[in-house]
Design a protein around this motif. Structure first.
Motif, short mmCIF file in Angstrom:
data_model
loop_
_atom_site.label_atom_id
_atom_site.label_comp_id
_atom_site.label_asym_id
_atom_site.label_seq_id
_atom_site.Cartn_x
_atom_site.Cartn_y
_atom_site.Cartn_z
N CYS A 369 45.55 37.02 37.63
CA CYS A 369 44.98 35.91 37.41
C CYS A 369 45.55 34.99 38.83
O CYS A 369 44.54 34.51 39.33
CB CYS A 369 45.69 35.66 35.86
SG CYS A 369 44.60 35.91 34.43
N SER A 511 41.16 40.21 30.51
CA SER A 511 41.05 37.96 31.14
C SER A 511 41.24 37.60 29.64
O SER A 511 41.27 35.89 29.97
CB SER A 511 39.31 38.24 31.67
OG SER A 511 38.31 38.59 30.34
N SER A 515 43.10 33.27 33.28
CA SER A 515 41.93 33.15 34.22
C SER A 515 42.29 32.01 35.07
O SER A 515 43.03 31.13 34.83
CB SER A 515 40.40 33.03 33.34
OG SER A 515 40.57 31.88 32.58
#
Length: 518
Positions: A369, A511, A515
């Motif tokens: 991320c 995810s 994010s």
């Protein structure tokens, strides 16, 4: 009775019409009124701003004026030429600017133009006859000249220092080795996220990603490998196959990320001239797992990442689960709370490497991320405004064997990749169990995902590719399992309770952990 001057004259150097009376006014201030002398003085300074050298052509040393105008015309021609090259080929233009000798030449040219422009402003101020002006006008003229000099010559000096910083950073980061061509029409780059914390022995890459890029379209496919992957058998003929003919197979003591430390500790067994045995060992392991040939590697040091995040002004990340600052051998001193957070270097580093109560897969997701956020948010404006800080931080952040001669090509591919759909597969549960898996499942998934990506670009469809061997490859991760096993603990790793949402989510969809905020 004297005749009036000719209605106009043409100055062949600047290519503009100047009336005879106006030319005489600028050239000679002795017979002018106080107001006309003031206007003449300011006009000469403004002419230097608009077209350096023009003030000298009409009121001073014409030889100096001709030299300055010609120098500026050459500069305009060079800029226009580079603009045409950039329009014709982005990779060629960026490749030129990626060469150290080119940047060195540009730096000295900018310094020379800065010095010339400063000289012309001072001379224009002198030609304005400040001693013949009233005190207020004299001060205004001096202040105006000083401001213009700072913003023009001073700006050029700053630009020169920025170019110099870029040249030094490129020289420190990129090699001067030979370029390696694409294999089967693709460039494969190994991305390693290394953690060298004080509580760790040696360097171990906890984030291991393989990026495969279409050499023509720039369409990228990424493959993530868990740090705790075991049972690795190397390709015949490779360096690691010679050193480990039975493979890297000794259970929990032989994890994928442990190869790096092992190789560094046994550097004497590697071929002479090997710059980083750890990188070589990890590269050959990922080649064996994926079935792809890797041309280059990029290793991102997480401690250097902290300095880089501060250099770019922080990162925006959408945090899904509360993450501790500290833990393990150090006390928890705070938390990174859920929601969209603007993280400085300190908090971004802890968010990427925090272990307390987390699975390896969740940590892998968080590292991805922050790296994605860096890539997405590092826009041209930020780079321009913070270039020197970024350049000074980059040497602590990156290691790579990418040669300078390839910068243009990869910059062009990166620009193409930004408009492409990124397909990503992570070899974590449930797609495979890193401690017990069929190697064919990995190689077939890699091959089918790349084939689907190339087909998708060719047909411009949005169909999701199905991976062979019963696995499904999507843009982010593998498909959700019917039955989920609890994550297995590794030595020295604090594993989250399998009933906790973050750990389970990280296994099925990385995810879902976080994010990069848009």
């Amino acid at each position: 009775m004297s005749r009036a001057p000719a209605p106009s004259m043409v100055d062949d150097e600047v290519g503009v019409y100047v009336s005879g009376r106006a030319h005489r006014t600028l050239a000679d201030a002795d017979t002018l009124s106080s107001g006309m002398r003031r206007r003449r003085a300011f006009t000469l300074v403004l002419l230097t701003l608009v077209l350096p050298g023009s003030a000298q052509l009409v009121a001073g040393n014409r030889s100096l004026g001709r030299l300055a105008v010609r120098a500026w015309l050459v500069l305009v021609a060079l800029l226009m030429g580079f603009g045409l090259v950039f329009l014709a080929s982005h990779s060629l233009a960026i490749g030129l600017l990626g060469r150290g000798w080119v940047l060195g030449t540009v730096e000295w040219l900018i310094v020379a133009y800065a010095g010339l422009w400063a000289l012309l402003f001072v001379d224009a101020w002198r030609l304005g006859r400040p001693s013949s002006l009233v005190l207020r006008a004299r001060r205004m003229l001096t202040a105006c000249t000083a401001v213009m000099l700072v913003f023009t010559s001073g700006g050029l000096v700053y630009a020169a220092s920025t170019v110099g910083a870029g040249r030094d950073a490129l020289g420190a980061l990129f090699s001067d080795g030979a370029a390696v061509g694409a294999v089967d029409g693709r460039y494969n780059v190994l991305l390693l996220g290394a953690d060298t914390g004080r509580d760790r022995v040696g360097t171990r890459p906890d984030s291991i990603q393989l990026v495969s890029i279409d050499a023509r379209t720039g369409a990228p496919v990424t493959f993530g490998f868990a740090r705790d992957t075991e049972n690795i058998n190397f390709r015949p003929g490779s360096t690691m196959a010679r050193l480990m003919p039975q493979g890297w197979n000794c259970g929990d003591q032989c994890l994928l990320n442990g190869l790096f430390t092992w190789a560094q500790d046994h550097a004497a067994q590697f071929p002479a001239g090997t710059k980083s045995p750890g990188v070589l060992a990890t590269r050959e392991a990922v080649e064996a797992l994926s079935g792809l040939t890797i041309q280059y590697y990029v290793m991102i040091d997480l401690k250097g990442f902290r300095k880089m995040v501060d250099a770019v002004g922080g990162l925006d990340v959408t945090v899904k689960y509360r993450t501790p600052i500290g833990g393990g051998t150090s006390p928890i001193v705070g938390w990174i709370e859920p929601g969209t957070q603007h993280l400085d270097g300190y908090h971004a580093l802890w968010y990427a490497r925090s272990r307390q109560g987390s699975t390896n897969y969740e940590r892998m997701a968080r590292q991805r991320c922050v790296l994605t956020a860096m890539s997405d948010q590092l826009d041209p404006e930020t780079v321009l405004l913070r270039f020197q800080k970024i350049a000074s931080a980059s040497s602590a952040l990156l290691q790579t064997d990418l040669p300078q001669s390839e910068l243009g090509r990869f910059a062009d591919l990166a620009m193409k990749a930004r408009s492409q759909k990124i397909r990503s597969v992570n070899f974590v549960p449930p797609l495979i169990k890193p401690w017990s898996y069929d190697p064919h499942t990995i190689t077939s998934t890699v091959a089918s995902t790349i084939a689907a990506s190339e087909k998708g670009v060719a047909t411009k469809t949005k169909a999701k590719p199905k991976a062979k061997g019963g696995a499904t490859a999507t843009r982010t991760t593998a498909a959700k399992p019917r039955h989920r096993a609890a994550p297995r603990a590794q030595p020295g790793t604090a594993v989250q309770d399998p009933t906790k949402a973050a750990g389970n989510a990280a296994e099925s969809d990385l995810s879902s952990v976080c994010s990069a905020a848009s």
